[in-house]
Write a protein that holds these residues in place. Structure first.
Motif, short mmCIF file in Angstrom:
data_model
loop_
_atom_site.label_atom_id
_atom_site.label_comp_id
_atom_site.label_asym_id
_atom_site.label_seq_id
_atom_site.Cartn_x
_atom_site.Cartn_y
_atom_site.Cartn_z
N LEU A 1 9.77 9.42 -0.02
CA LEU A 1 9.44 8.26 0.68
C LEU A 1 9.69 8.43 2.33
O LEU A 1 11.07 8.50 2.37
CB LEU A 1 9.93 7.07 0.19
N VAL A 2 8.99 8.66 3.34
CA VAL A 2 9.31 8.83 4.67
C VAL A 2 9.36 7.79 5.41
O VAL A 2 9.87 7.85 6.44
CB VAL A 2 8.73 9.97 4.93
N SER A 3 8.51 6.75 5.05
CA SER A 3 8.53 5.42 5.97
C SER A 3 8.30 4.17 5.23
O SER A 3 7.65 4.36 3.91
CB SER A 3 7.72 5.60 7.08
N ASP A 4 8.69 3.12 5.40
CA ASP A 4 8.50 1.70 4.69
C ASP A 4 8.54 0.69 5.88
O ASP A 4 9.40 0.42 6.46
CB ASP A 4 9.86 1.47 3.80
N SER A 5 7.31 0.08 5.82
CA SER A 5 7.16 -1.02 6.88
C SER A 5 7.62 -2.39 6.42
O SER A 5 7.17 -3.40 7.04
CB SER A 5 5.57 -1.22 7.30
N LEU A 6 8.66 -2.30 5.60
CA LEU A 6 9.25 -3.69 5.37
C LEU A 6 9.93 -4.47 6.28
O LEU A 6 10.50 -3.76 7.17
CB LEU A 6 10.37 -3.37 4.22
N ALA B 1 -4.82 -0.29 3.93
CA ALA B 1 -3.58 -0.20 3.90
C ALA B 1 -2.92 -1.37 4.76
O ALA B 1 -2.02 -1.90 4.42
CB ALA B 1 -2.87 0.97 4.27
N ASN B 2 -3.44 -1.55 5.90
CA ASN B 2 -2.94 -2.54 6.86
C ASN B 2 -3.25 -3.98 6.41
O ASN B 2 -2.77 -4.93 7.15
CB ASN B 2 -3.29 -2.16 8.25
N LYS B 3 -4.07 -4.07 5.42
CA LYS B 3 -4.35 -5.61 4.93
C LYS B 3 -3.37 -5.84 4.13
O LYS B 3 -3.10 -7.07 3.61
CB LYS B 3 -5.73 -5.30 4.19
N THR B 4 -2.32 -5.12 3.71
CA THR B 4 -1.24 -5.50 2.96
C THR B 4 -0.09 -5.91 3.42
O THR B 4 -0.09 -5.40 4.97
CB THR B 4 -0.82 -4.33 1.87
N GLN B 5 1.11 -6.40 2.96
CA GLN B 5 2.21 -6.90 3.67
C GLN B 5 2.94 -5.76 4.05
O GLN B 5 3.91 -5.88 4.96
CB GLN B 5 2.98 -8.07 2.89
N ARG B 6 2.97 -4.79 3.42
CA ARG B 6 4.07 -3.88 3.19
C ARG B 6 3.25 -2.42 3.08
O ARG B 6 2.27 -2.35 2.23
CB ARG B 6 5.14 -3.95 2.66
N VAL B 7 3.71 -1.25 4.01
CA VAL B 7 3.02 0.12 3.59
C VAL B 7 4.02 1.13 3.52
O VAL B 7 4.97 1.18 4.44
CB VAL B 7 1.97 0.57 4.89
N ILE B 8 4.10 1.80 2.43
CA ILE B 8 5.22 3.08 2.44
C ILE B 8 4.43 4.24 2.28
O ILE B 8 3.11 4.25 1.85
CB ILE B 8 5.93 2.95 1.27
N ALA C 1 0.69 -1.24 0.01
CA ALA C 1 -0.06 -0.03 -0.04
C ALA C 1 0.97 1.12 -0.10
O ALA C 1 1.72 1.41 0.67
CB ALA C 1 -0.87 -0.04 1.20
N ILE C 2 0.49 2.32 -0.86
CA ILE C 2 1.14 3.53 -0.86
C ILE C 2 -0.09 4.31 -0.26
O ILE C 2 -0.92 4.65 -0.81
CB ILE C 2 1.76 3.98 -2.26
N ILE C 3 0.53 5.11 0.77
CA ILE C 3 -0.16 6.11 1.59
C ILE C 3 0.42 7.38 1.66
O ILE C 3 1.50 7.52 1.50
CB ILE C 3 -0.80 5.45 3.12
N GLY C 4 -0.33 8.47 2.15
CA GLY C 4 0.22 9.80 2.20
C GLY C 4 -0.99 10.86 1.96
O GLY C 4 -2.09 10.39 1.39
N SER C 5 -0.83 11.83 2.57
CA SER C 5 -1.95 13.03 2.21
C SER C 5 -1.94 13.37 0.78
O SER C 5 -1.16 12.80 0.06
CB SER C 5 -1.45 14.07 3.14
N LEU D 1 -1.40 -0.85 -4.23
CA LEU D 1 -2.60 0.05 -4.15
C LEU D 1 -2.22 1.24 -3.32
O LEU D 1 -1.55 1.29 -2.45
CB LEU D 1 -3.75 -0.77 -3.51
N VAL D 2 -3.16 2.12 -4.09
CA VAL D 2 -2.94 3.68 -3.29
C VAL D 2 -4.14 3.92 -2.68
O VAL D 2 -5.21 3.54 -3.13
CB VAL D 2 -2.84 4.75 -4.37
N THR D 3 -4.12 4.21 -1.28
CA THR D 3 -5.27 4.41 -0.55
C THR D 3 -4.98 5.56 0.69
O THR D 3 -3.79 5.74 0.86
CB THR D 3 -5.64 3.22 0.24
N HIS D 4 -6.25 6.02 0.97
CA HIS D 4 -5.90 6.95 2.31
C HIS D 4 -6.67 6.42 3.38
O HIS D 4 -7.07 6.83 4.45
CB HIS D 4 -6.94 8.29 2.11
N ASP D 5 -7.26 5.06 3.09
CA ASP D 5 -7.84 4.26 4.31
C ASP D 5 -6.83 3.46 4.89
O ASP D 5 -6.22 2.30 4.62
CB ASP D 5 -8.67 3.40 3.61
N PRO D 6 -6.47 3.70 6.16
CA PRO D 6 -5.51 3.22 6.89
C PRO D 6 -5.88 1.41 7.36
O PRO D 6 -5.01 0.62 7.40
CB PRO D 6 -5.35 3.93 8.49
#
Length: 222
Positions: A217-222, A203-210, A35-39, A195-200
């Motif tokens: 790129l300010v964070s990567d949950s790898l 996003a949390n259903k994916t294995q990885r969130v950036i 998931a790619i998130i951000g404002s 996937l791009v989403t504003h819905d946390p």
């Protein structure tokens, strides 16, 4: 499956350069979900378009299934997308003059598969719309239209699926149904999902969130 290296995208606006992405790098293995998130305005949709070869970066490189997209012509990139990529959009982007079944058939016909009706009908049944194949998009609810677009996205068995705010226009109950189908179909097909989403929660259903902020790129949950 996807390798992004020092990706930068700038535009000229009002005589001055506007950088919407700056030195973004990451890699995805086949079958990964990201998931790619951000404002709003952080560069999410721009990054998605560059990853899919819909646009060309100002600098940096994109490899999709081992193919370096930035060395290709627009026609060559279109051929790569047709062969390897599926799309789901927030506003569905179904062709209004085609029925649900005909919309699902489009990617098969683009690949020269002339006997894809059984495949398309099977996918409509898989998303719970087996009896709605003769309906046009205007005769379907938003959730039904997005389920048709899900069936269409998986029709050509893509190696990688790009989803831009796939539940952005849906209510909570319909979103839950579409999300469940998206991840089920993705798992069954072994597809890589970005996937791009504003819905946390999504996003949390994916294995990885950036997370992107200001094009970086300010964070990567790898």
């Amino acid at each position: 499956m996807l390798k992004i290296e020092n990706l930068t995208k700038s535009y000229t606006s009002g005589g001055r350069a506007l950088t919407v992405l700056q030195n973004v790098s990451f890699e995805l293995m086949a079958g990964d979900t990201l998931a790619i998130i951000g404002s709003s305005g952080s560069g999410k949709t721009t990054l998605l378009g560059l990853c899919a070869g819909l646009d060309r970066a100002t600098s940096g490189s994109v490899w999709l299934n081992g193919i370096q997209l930035d060395t290709l012509t627009e026609d060559q990139r279109a051929a790569v997308r047709n062969e390897h990529v599926g799309f789901i959009f927030q506003n569905f982007q179904l062709l209004p003059t085609l029925t649900a079944l005909e919309n699902v058939l489009v990617p098969l016909e683009l690949r020269g598969i002339s006997n894809g009706t059984a495949t398309a009908q099977g996918l409509l049944e898989r998303v719970g719309l087996g009896g709605r194949g003769h309906h046009y998009p205007t005769q379907l609810s938003g959730g039904e239209q997005q389920r048709v677009s899900l069936a269409r996205a998986f029709a050509n068995r893509p190696k990688i699926l790009f989803a831009d705010e796939p539940t952005g226009n849906l209510d909570a109950e319909t979103s839950a149904t579409v999300e469940e189908l998206l991840f089920e179909l993705n798992r069954e097909a072994g597809t890589t999902l970005v996937l791009v989403t504003h819905d946390p929660e999504l996003a949390n259903k994916t294995q990885r969130v950036i997370r992107l902020k200001g094009g970086q790129l300010v964070s990567d949950s790898l």
